[in-house]
Write an enzyme that holds these catalytic residues in place. Structure first.
Site, PDB file in Angstrom:
ATOM      1  N   TRP A 224      -9.575  -3.073   1.147  1.00  0.00           N
ATOM      2  CA  TRP A 224     -10.790  -2.531   1.105  1.00  0.00           C
ATOM      3  C   TRP A 224     -11.048  -1.337   0.239  1.00  0.00           C
ATOM      4  O   TRP A 224     -12.296  -1.273  -0.140  1.00  0.00           O
ATOM      5  CB  TRP A 224     -11.323  -2.419   2.526  1.00  0.00           C
ATOM      6  CG  TRP A 224     -10.475  -1.122   3.251  1.00  0.00           C
ATOM      7  CD1 TRP A 224      -9.352  -1.235   3.997  1.00  0.00           C
ATOM      8  CD2 TRP A 224     -10.843   0.060   2.938  1.00  0.00           C
ATOM      9  NE1 TRP A 224      -9.052  -0.055   4.412  1.00  0.00           N
ATOM     10  CE2 TRP A 224      -9.849   0.732   3.697  1.00  0.00           C
ATOM     11  CE3 TRP A 224     -11.770   0.687   2.273  1.00  0.00           C
ATOM     12  CZ2 TRP A 224      -9.845   2.276   3.734  1.00  0.00           C
ATOM     13  CZ3 TRP A 224     -11.883   2.212   2.338  1.00  0.00           C
ATOM     14  CH2 TRP A 224     -10.657   2.976   3.244  1.00  0.00           C
ATOM     15  N   ASN A 225     -10.086  -0.768   0.193  1.00  0.00           N
ATOM     16  CA  ASN A 225     -10.603   0.486  -0.771  1.00  0.00           C
ATOM     17  C   ASN A 225     -10.435   0.546  -1.918  1.00  0.00           C
ATOM     18  O   ASN A 225      -9.528  -0.223  -2.540  1.00  0.00           O
ATOM     19  CB  ASN A 225      -9.529   1.842  -0.154  1.00  0.00           C
ATOM     20  CG  ASN A 225      -8.018   1.447  -0.788  1.00  0.00           C
ATOM     21  OD1 ASN A 225      -7.493   0.489  -0.429  1.00  0.00           O
ATOM     22  ND2 ASN A 225      -7.415   2.561  -1.402  1.00  0.00           N
TER      23      ASN A 225
ATOM     24  N   GLU B 202       1.345  -3.869  -6.175  1.00  0.00           N
ATOM     25  CA  GLU B 202       0.942  -2.328  -6.415  1.00  0.00           C
ATOM     26  C   GLU B 202       0.460  -1.615  -5.005  1.00  0.00           C
ATOM     27  O   GLU B 202      -0.562  -2.184  -4.327  1.00  0.00           O
ATOM     28  CB  GLU B 202      -0.378  -2.036  -7.097  1.00  0.00           C
ATOM     29  CG  GLU B 202      -0.630  -0.698  -7.678  1.00  0.00           C
ATOM     30  CD  GLU B 202      -1.541   0.124  -6.584  1.00  0.00           C
ATOM     31  OE1 GLU B 202      -0.952   1.176  -6.264  1.00  0.00           O
ATOM     32  OE2 GLU B 202      -2.672   0.045  -6.564  1.00  0.00           O
TER      33      GLU B 202
ATOM     34  N   GLY C   7      -1.967  -3.481  -1.691  1.00  0.00           N
ATOM     35  CA  GLY C   7      -1.931  -3.145  -0.207  1.00  0.00           C
ATOM     36  C   GLY C   7      -0.683  -2.507   0.283  1.00  0.00           C
ATOM     37  O   GLY C   7      -0.065  -1.796  -0.474  1.00  0.00           O
ATOM     38  N   GLY C   8      -0.391  -2.597   1.501  1.00  0.00           N
ATOM     39  CA  GLY C   8       0.834  -1.890   2.081  1.00  0.00           C
ATOM     40  C   GLY C   8       2.033  -2.606   1.878  1.00  0.00           C
ATOM     41  O   GLY C   8       2.208  -4.064   1.571  1.00  0.00           O
TER      42      GLY C   8
ATOM     43  N   CYS D 119      -4.040   4.959  -2.313  1.00  0.00           N
ATOM     44  CA  CYS D 119      -2.699   4.720  -2.691  1.00  0.00           C
ATOM     45  C   CYS D 119      -1.999   5.887  -3.435  1.00  0.00           C
ATOM     46  O   CYS D 119      -0.842   6.274  -3.177  1.00  0.00           O
ATOM     47  CB  CYS D 119      -2.169   3.351  -3.124  1.00  0.00           C
ATOM     48  SG  CYS D 119      -3.312   3.295  -4.917  1.00  0.00           S
TER      49      CYS D 119
ATOM     50  N   LYS E 117      -9.097 -12.752  -3.148  1.00  0.00           N
ATOM     51  CA  LYS E 117      -9.280 -12.612  -2.048  1.00  0.00           C
ATOM     52  C   LYS E 117      -9.537 -11.336  -1.315  1.00  0.00           C
ATOM     53  O   LYS E 117      -8.911 -10.289  -1.800  1.00  0.00           O
ATOM     54  CB  LYS E 117      -8.034 -12.989  -1.113  1.00  0.00           C
ATOM     55  CG  LYS E 117      -8.140 -12.834   0.374  1.00  0.00           C
ATOM     56  CD  LYS E 117      -6.906 -12.911   1.192  1.00  0.00           C
ATOM     57  CE  LYS E 117      -7.107 -12.736   2.746  1.00  0.00           C
ATOM     58  NZ  LYS E 117      -7.669 -11.359   3.027  1.00  0.00           N
TER      59      LYS E 117
END
Length: 489
Positions: free
Chosen positions: A150-151, A249, A227-228, A283, A174
């Site tokens: 989302w960020n 990433e 993402g994570g 991140c 997505k």
């Protein structure tokens, strides 16, 4: 509640299998309904992307024509930046002054890759056979699954969608289920730009029936994910089903290193931006301040003074400098880690207590961890506005502390000693090193990391190569018949 947001599949807008609530983090209240893609929608999106690669409307375009479509998309993003920024602010809580400037700059990424589209060249091979010519051609890798958090989602999608389209791929993009509004609105611009049906599809949904189905789909050739690390591990396992190429990433625990000879006020300002911009939800956030012991007290005093003057407010207000976190779950995680870190010996210098107002606010927080270098806040990515301070005495100690992490995405070094700057650049294990600055980005510059920060690079010219595959062509130039293979000479 009627939602203006829809999925975009095969050039058509649709409502999806179901809807889910989207929460405004500044109020904690539902502000919109979002369409949910499930297995059927994902399969149709991938099928549309796969078919687009075969249809002449996309497959027969020249590279220059693809570039012109990207230029048009860039112009539309620039025109629509205020609307997109407002959607992102309402859906994620990021302050409007940041979303406005960032989204306007996203257009430059599409312009950059528009220019790259017709610069992808093959190579003549000086082959070792006198009657043969050989050369290579770069071709699109196929259907790309681009998955973004989302960020900074318009930026993080631009560094995937831009090079993928420049290379001639098709994309299923997505959006995160936590704040998908800006990318669903972005789909309208793709449509207006005139991309053929199926070339870009935009969906959102949850892990089991959207993300997992997409990443293991047999027609997906490349998964580009931001993402994570935990989600990335699932994606890598899923990609075993289709042997898709994967670029990741991921997160970071980036060191921000300040030596005694640095311009201290410049370093203070950069540190504030490094960890408290975007409410620390970045991140590349510089979440570990490593400061030389001789200047630690002065530097931290200046830093705390500046942090305590940060204006917290509603994200839609241009005067606001600091907004809410995106989700209640994230705030609860940060509260737990800060509490455990204090129990482990970290000293709270400022912040650390919930803000008494609606929404998911958590204050800018600084913890002195010089006597608790293994505290949870030092070792773990919080993805929030929490800075851990650790002092060092020598350059070697700074390097050791900087590299004492499983992550390796970014680092900042503040020093006026040029020789030291070069030594630090070489010694720090990260994909990005900022010297006397922080958070600088450009379409021309690649970024990415290693370790738990992922692999592969986004941005820059070479990123397009990730979305191509190499075809080798052989041509026999002799007019003589090919020898009978069973007659030995």
């Amino acid at each position: 509640m009627t939602s203006p947001f829809q999925l975009y599949i095969n050039g058509q807008f649709e409502d999806g299998a179901a809807q889910f609530d989207s929460i405004n983090p500044a109020t904690g209240q539902v502000w919109a309904k979002m369409p949910e893609a499930r297995t059927d929608e994902v399969n149709r999106a991938v099928a549309a992307a796969s078919q687009a690669l075969k249809d002449s409307a996309w497959a027969d375009l020249t590279a220059s024509q693809r570039g012109k479509l990207l230029y048009k998309l860039a112009d539309l993003i620039e025109r629509s930046a205020p609307e997109l920024a407002l959607f992102e602010t309402q859906d994620t809580g990021k302050i409007i002054r940041e979303t406005s400037s960032q989204i306007a700059y996203v257009a430059e990424y599409y312009r950059y890759y528009a220019g790259v589209a017709d610069k992808l060249e093959g190579r003549y091979l000086p082959i070792d056979k006198p009657d043969m010519l050989a050369w290579t051609i770069r071709e699109p890798v196929g259907v790309v699954a681009a998955i973004v958090p989302w960020n900074s989602q318009l930026f993080l999608s631009a560094v995937k969608v831009g090079p993928a389209l420049a290379a001639g791929c098709s994309v299923v993009l997505k959006a995160s289920e936590e704040g998908p509004a800006p990318l669903l609105a972005f789909a309208r611009l793709v449509h207006e730009a005139g991309f053929p049906a199926g070339v870009v599809n935009v969906i959102t949904g949850f892990a089991a029936e959207c993300g997992a189905v997409l990443t293991c789909h047999p027609d997906v050739a490349h998964v580009a994910f931001t993402g994570g690390p935990e989600t990335a591990q699932h994606i890598v396992r899923n990609s075993a089903e289709n042997l898709a190429k994967v670029s990741l990433e991921l997160g970071g625990k980036s060191p921000f290193i300040v030596f005694a000879d640095a311009d201290l006020q410049s370093a203070v300002n950069a540190q504030v931006a490094a960890i408290f911009a975007a409410t620390g939800q970045s991140c590349v956030a510089g979440s570990r301040l490593l400061v030389e012991e001789s200047i630690k007290d002065e530097f931290v005093q200046r830093l705390v003074q500046r942090v305590q003057s940060i204006k917290i407010g509603l994200p839609e207000d241009m005067a606001t400098e600091f907004g809410p976190l995106c989700t209640l779950r994230q705030r609860q995680k940060i509260e737990q880690i800060v509490a455990s870190s204090i129990q482990q010996g970290a000293k709270l210098l400022t912040g650390g207590e919930s803000i008494d107002r609606a929404g998911y606010y958590y204050p800018p927080t600084i913890l002195d961890c010089s006597d608790a270098t293994q505290a949870d806040c030092v070792m773990n990515e919080l993805f929030g506005p929490v800075l851990s301070v650790v002092s060092f005495k020598t350059e070697l100690e700074a390097i050791h502390t900087a590299n004492n992490t499983a992550y390796g995405l970014a680092a900042g070094v503040f020093t006026t000693n040029l020789s030291r700057a070069h030594r630090m650049t070489k010694a720090i294990q990260s994909g990005i090193v900022w010297l006397n600055t922080y958070r600088a980005v450009s379409p021309l510059a690649p970024f990415g990391g290693h370790g738990l920060s992922g692999h592969g690079r986004e941005g820059g010219f070479e990123a397009v190569f990730d979305y191509t595959t190499t075809k080798t062509v052989w041509l026999r130039t002799s007019d003589q018949p090919i020898d009978d293979p069973f007659i030995m000479r």
